[in-house]
Design an enzyme around this catalytic site. Structure first.
Site, PDB file in Angstrom:
ATOM      1  N   GLU A  98      -3.376   6.019   7.153  1.00  0.00           N
ATOM      2  CA  GLU A  98      -2.677   6.692   8.264  1.00  0.00           C
ATOM      3  C   GLU A  98      -3.404   6.464   9.592  1.00  0.00           C
ATOM      4  OE1 GLU A  98      -0.572  10.248   7.669  1.00  0.00           O
ATOM      5  OE2 GLU A  98      -0.265   9.861   5.529  1.00  0.00           O
ATOM      6  N   GLY A  99      -3.832   5.233   9.763  1.00  0.00           N
ATOM      7  CA  GLY A  99      -4.578   4.824  10.959  1.00  0.00           C
ATOM      8  C   GLY A  99      -6.060   4.923  10.669  1.00  0.00           C
ATOM      9  N   LEU A 116     -27.475  16.557  -5.727  1.00  0.00           N
ATOM     10  CA  LEU A 116     -27.527  16.567  -7.194  1.00  0.00           C
ATOM     11  C   LEU A 116     -28.487  15.523  -7.765  1.00  0.00           C
ATOM     12  CD1 LEU A 116     -24.883  18.301  -6.745  1.00  0.00           C
ATOM     13  CD2 LEU A 116     -24.104  17.368  -8.908  1.00  0.00           C
ATOM     14  N   GLY A 117     -29.143  14.777  -6.895  1.00  0.00           N
ATOM     15  CA  GLY A 117     -30.110  13.778  -7.362  1.00  0.00           C
ATOM     16  C   GLY A 117     -29.442  12.768  -8.285  1.00  0.00           C
ATOM     17  N   ARG A 139     -30.908  24.595  -9.858  1.00  0.00           N
ATOM     18  CA  ARG A 139     -31.911  23.564 -10.148  1.00  0.00           C
ATOM     19  C   ARG A 139     -33.257  23.945  -9.528  1.00  0.00           C
ATOM     20  NH1 ARG A 139     -32.669  19.088 -13.497  1.00  0.00           N
ATOM     21  NH2 ARG A 139     -33.921  17.492 -12.417  1.00  0.00           N
ATOM     22  N   TRP A 148       0.805  -1.238   0.000  1.00  0.00           N
ATOM     23  CA  TRP A 148       0.000   0.000   0.000  1.00  0.00           C
ATOM     24  C   TRP A 148       0.830   1.277   0.000  1.00  0.00           C
ATOM     25  CZ3 TRP A 148      -4.592  -1.677  -1.019  1.00  0.00           C
ATOM     26  CH2 TRP A 148      -5.144  -2.779  -0.366  1.00  0.00           C
ATOM     27  N   ILE A 149       1.869   1.310  -0.788  1.00  0.00           N
ATOM     28  CA  ILE A 149       2.726   2.507  -0.739  1.00  0.00           C
ATOM     29  C   ILE A 149       2.213   3.570  -1.705  1.00  0.00           C
ATOM     30  CG2 ILE A 149       5.073   3.373  -1.019  1.00  0.00           C
ATOM     31  CD1 ILE A 149       5.966   0.406  -0.569  1.00  0.00           C
TER      32      ILE A 149
HETATM   33  C1  LIG Z   1      -5.009   3.956  -1.089  1.00  0.00           C
HETATM   34  C2  LIG Z   1      -4.169   3.567   0.091  1.00  0.00           C
HETATM   35  C3  LIG Z   1      -2.965   4.218   0.318  1.00  0.00           C
HETATM   36  C4  LIG Z   1      -2.152   3.855   1.396  1.00  0.00           C
HETATM   37  N1  LIG Z   1      -0.934   4.462   1.565  1.00  0.00           N
HETATM   38  C5  LIG Z   1      -0.075   3.969   2.492  1.00  0.00           C
HETATM   39  C6  LIG Z   1       1.268   4.445   2.553  1.00  0.00           C
HETATM   40  O1  LIG Z   1       1.685   5.337   1.781  1.00  0.00           O
HETATM   41  N2  LIG Z   1       2.123   3.876   3.458  1.00  0.00           N
HETATM   42  C7  LIG Z   1       1.713   2.892   4.313  1.00  0.00           C
HETATM   43  O2  LIG Z   1       2.529   2.442   5.121  1.00  0.00           O
HETATM   44  N3  LIG Z   1       0.439   2.439   4.290  1.00  0.00           N
HETATM   45  C8  LIG Z   1      -0.456   2.944   3.397  1.00  0.00           C
HETATM   46  N4  LIG Z   1      -1.741   2.451   3.330  1.00  0.00           N
HETATM   47  C9  LIG Z   1      -2.138   1.386   4.249  1.00  0.00           C
HETATM   48  C10 LIG Z   1      -3.138   1.852   5.298  1.00  0.00           C
HETATM   49  O3  LIG Z   1      -2.516   2.711   6.215  1.00  0.00           O
HETATM   50  C11 LIG Z   1      -3.755   0.598   5.927  1.00  0.00           C
HETATM   51  O4  LIG Z   1      -4.624   0.026   4.950  1.00  0.00           O
HETATM   52  C12 LIG Z   1      -4.510   0.899   7.203  1.00  0.00           C
HETATM   53  O5  LIG Z   1      -3.630   1.293   8.228  1.00  0.00           O
HETATM   54  C13 LIG Z   1      -5.345  -0.290   7.684  1.00  0.00           C
HETATM   55  O6  LIG Z   1      -4.593  -1.453   7.696  1.00  0.00           O
HETATM   56  P1  LIG Z   1      -5.176  -2.787   7.017  1.00  0.00           P
HETATM   57  O7  LIG Z   1      -5.624  -2.418   5.642  1.00  0.00           O
HETATM   58  O8  LIG Z   1      -4.160  -3.846   7.151  1.00  0.00           O
HETATM   59  O9  LIG Z   1      -6.476  -3.133   7.841  1.00  0.00           O
HETATM   60  P2  LIG Z   1      -6.509  -3.979   9.204  1.00  0.00           P
HETATM   61  O10 LIG Z   1      -5.477  -3.492  10.132  1.00  0.00           O
HETATM   62  O11 LIG Z   1      -6.529  -5.420   8.871  1.00  0.00           O
HETATM   63  O12 LIG Z   1      -7.935  -3.558   9.769  1.00  0.00           O
HETATM   64  C14 LIG Z   1      -9.153  -4.135   9.259  1.00  0.00           C
HETATM   65  C15 LIG Z   1     -10.296  -3.535  10.070  1.00  0.00           C
HETATM   66  O13 LIG Z   1     -10.139  -3.878  11.456  1.00  0.00           O
HETATM   67  C16 LIG Z   1     -10.169  -2.707  12.251  1.00  0.00           C
HETATM   68  N5  LIG Z   1      -9.280  -2.887  13.404  1.00  0.00           N
HETATM   69  C17 LIG Z   1      -7.994  -3.340  13.406  1.00  0.00           C
HETATM   70  N6  LIG Z   1      -7.501  -3.324  14.651  1.00  0.00           N
HETATM   71  C18 LIG Z   1      -8.463  -2.832  15.463  1.00  0.00           C
HETATM   72  C19 LIG Z   1      -8.565  -2.555  16.861  1.00  0.00           C
HETATM   73  N7  LIG Z   1      -7.533  -2.776  17.701  1.00  0.00           N
HETATM   74  N8  LIG Z   1      -9.748  -2.072  17.351  1.00  0.00           N
HETATM   75  C20 LIG Z   1     -10.785  -1.842  16.502  1.00  0.00           C
HETATM   76  N9  LIG Z   1     -10.756  -2.082  15.171  1.00  0.00           N
HETATM   77  C21 LIG Z   1      -9.617  -2.551  14.665  1.00  0.00           C
HETATM   78  C22 LIG Z   1      -9.685  -1.597  11.324  1.00  0.00           C
HETATM   79  O14 LIG Z   1     -10.099  -0.317  11.782  1.00  0.00           O
HETATM   80  C23 LIG Z   1     -10.321  -1.999  10.018  1.00  0.00           C
HETATM   81  O15 LIG Z   1     -11.653  -1.546   9.988  1.00  0.00           O
HETATM   82  C24 LIG Z   1      -2.581   2.838   2.282  1.00  0.00           C
HETATM   83  C25 LIG Z   1      -3.798   2.196   2.049  1.00  0.00           C
HETATM   84  C26 LIG Z   1      -4.574   2.530   0.969  1.00  0.00           C
HETATM   85  C27 LIG Z   1      -5.858   1.770   0.722  1.00  0.00           C
END
Ligand SMILES: Cc1cc2nc3c(=O)[nH]c(=O)nc-3n(C[C@H](O)[C@H](O)[C@H](O)COP(=O)(O)OP(=O)(O)OC[C@H]3O[C@@H](n4cnc5c(N)ncnc54)[C@H](O)[C@@H]3O)c2cc1C
Length: 379
Positions: free
Chosen positions: A363-364, A338-339, A268, A158-159
């Site tokens: 980012e979390g 915008l319907g 509109r 996911w970079i």
């Molecule tokens: C378009 C895009 C760009 C991104 N860019 C970057 C980047 O540049 N660099 C980078 O390092 N990462 C990047 N990411 C990664 C992104 O930060 C992660 O997808 C994100 O942190 C969630 O991690 P995960 O997808 O593994 O989901 P998971 O950690 O598997 O989480 C799945 C679900 O479980 C929930 N969950 C997990 N743990 C808990 C908890 N303790 N309590 C409650 N709920 C919980 C989450 O909120 C989520 O709803 C990117 C992702 C995308 C889609």
């Protein structure tokens, strides 16, 4: 409609004006074409770098803009209102400069910072892995100490800007547990480093998101930032600042959606009057405006605390949570205003709605923001 901003200095006012000019002349005319065709906008980041918009919150002595965070975030918001994918990449570049700025040695800073902050090289941040996103401490990409440096093996996921950015913050395991992770600054052309195909995403189409694969890649010891084992601390403190960037991007998106919805509702007509004059819809727009203004206030509050040298981690999580939830709601409501037309690609609101979704995830996730806030409350 241009947002009437309360800015701290004349310089900041000029900077916002410059950003609007660049965004209107360089970004707005090509955004739709690139987002639809999913093509990378070559030259856009060089233009932003030449305009001095890539590293605003960093010291001028190192090539940065020397601006307070509250000004940088408002610039980012203006960029996001025209093109969220570009604003996210600008925010990630700023995030990727943070470890070297805050934890690098003087020698490392002299060597790499001027190019990074001057826009000569673009950065990316690679903490996430396929099996470790929210639970970053579970990462497994391994950096084994060898003579003169480290051999790195493993995958990152996911970079943002993957495969295009010139340097990568790599967080890799040099020991056991959460204190066994280290931070490295890895150039794109490192032997043994390759990138996956761009992910097929819901939005942010113009800037690729890829995996990275390290296959016995040698990273010299001089490219380790901070002490061995300090990586997770560096990653998390960078994210406190980065989250504010995402909050600002979310507000830019929400503002753009609100502006488009208001313009449409003034034109509109239904049942013999403008739809904005039907109280049911006028109140929906009023709630959208209230959400945008209050979301902006949360990120400005956190940024001003940061600028004043006060703790701001809790406020950054509040800002990210509030602003990105607001963006999701406001962009969804803009489609409603915008319907049927809102559901087509003839209007930008459908794109805003797709783009808003990711701000609640990266980012979390917003669950993780609640975790951070509740931990602060629990002491
Ligand atoms: C378009 C895009 C760009 C991104 N860019 C970057 C980047 O540049 N660099 C980078 O390092 N990462 C990047 N990411 C990664 C992104 O930060 C992660 O997808 C994100 O942190 C969630 O991690 P995960 O997808 O593994 O989901 P998971 O950690 O598997 O989480 C799945 C679900 O479980 C929930 N969950 C997990 N743990 C808990 C908890 N303790 N309590 C409650 N709920 C919980 C989450 O909120 C989520 O709803 C990117 C992702 C995308 C889609």
């Amino acid at each position: 409609m241009a947002v009437d901003r309360l800015l701290p200095t004349d310089e900041a006012r000029d900077l916002i004006q410059l950003t609007r000019d660049v965004a209107d002349k360089v970004l707005a005319p090509i955004v739709d074409e690139h987002e639809k065709a999913e093509t990378y906008p070559d030259g856009v980041f060089a233009t932003l770098g030449e305009a001095g918009l890539l590293s605003l919150p960093y010291p001028e002595e190192w090539g940065g803009g020397g601006q307070p965070y509250e000004v940088y975030l408002q610039v980012l918001e203006e960029i996001a209102a025209r093109w969220a994918a570009v604003a996210v990449a600008v925010s990630v570049h700023s995030l990727a400069c943070y470890p070297l700025m805050e934890f690098g040695s003087a020698q490392q800073q002299q060597r790499w910072l001027p190019d990074m902050l001057g826009g000569g090289t673009i950065g990316a941040y690679s903490l996430s892995e396929p099996q470790a996103g929210s639970d970053a401490a579970a990462l497994t990409c391994k950096a084994t100490a060898v003579e003169g440096g480290y051999r790195v093996d493993g995958a990152k996921a996911w970079i943002t800007h993957g495969g295009i950015a010139d340097f990568y913050n790599l967080f890799a395991r040099t020991g056991e547990g959460s204190k066994g992770i280290s931070c490295f600054l890895v150039p794109k052309d490192t032997e043994g480093l390759s990138f996956g195909r761009p992910e097929e995403k819901m939005g942010l189409h113009a800037v690729p998101t890829t995996s990275a694969h390290y296959d016995d890649a040698f990273v010299p010891a001089e490219r380790r930032i901070g002490a061995e084992g300090q990586g997770l601390q560096i990653a998390f403190s960078a994210l406190d600042s980065g989250r504010l960037g995402i909050a600002a991007v979310a507000v830019g998106l929400a503002q753009a959606a609100l502006d488009e919805a208001v313009a449409y509702a003034r034109e509109r007509t239904a049942f013999g009057r403008r739809i904005i004059d039907h109280q049911g819809l006028g109140f929906l727009l009023a709630d959208m405006a209230a959400a945008v203004d209050s979301a902006r206030a949360t990120y400005l509050d956190a940024a001003r605390r940061r600028d004043a040298g006060l703790p701001y981690s809790r406020q950054a999580s509040v800002a990210k949570l509030v602003a990105t939830d607001a963006a999701m709601k406001v962009t969804t409501d803009a489609v409603q205003v915008l319907g049927g037309y809102g559901y087509t690609r003839d209007f930008r609101v459908e794109r805003y709605m797709r783009e808003a979704k990711i701000t609640q995830i990266f980012e979390g996730t917003n669950q993780i923001q609640r975790l951070v806030i509740s931990r602060h409350l629990a002491g």
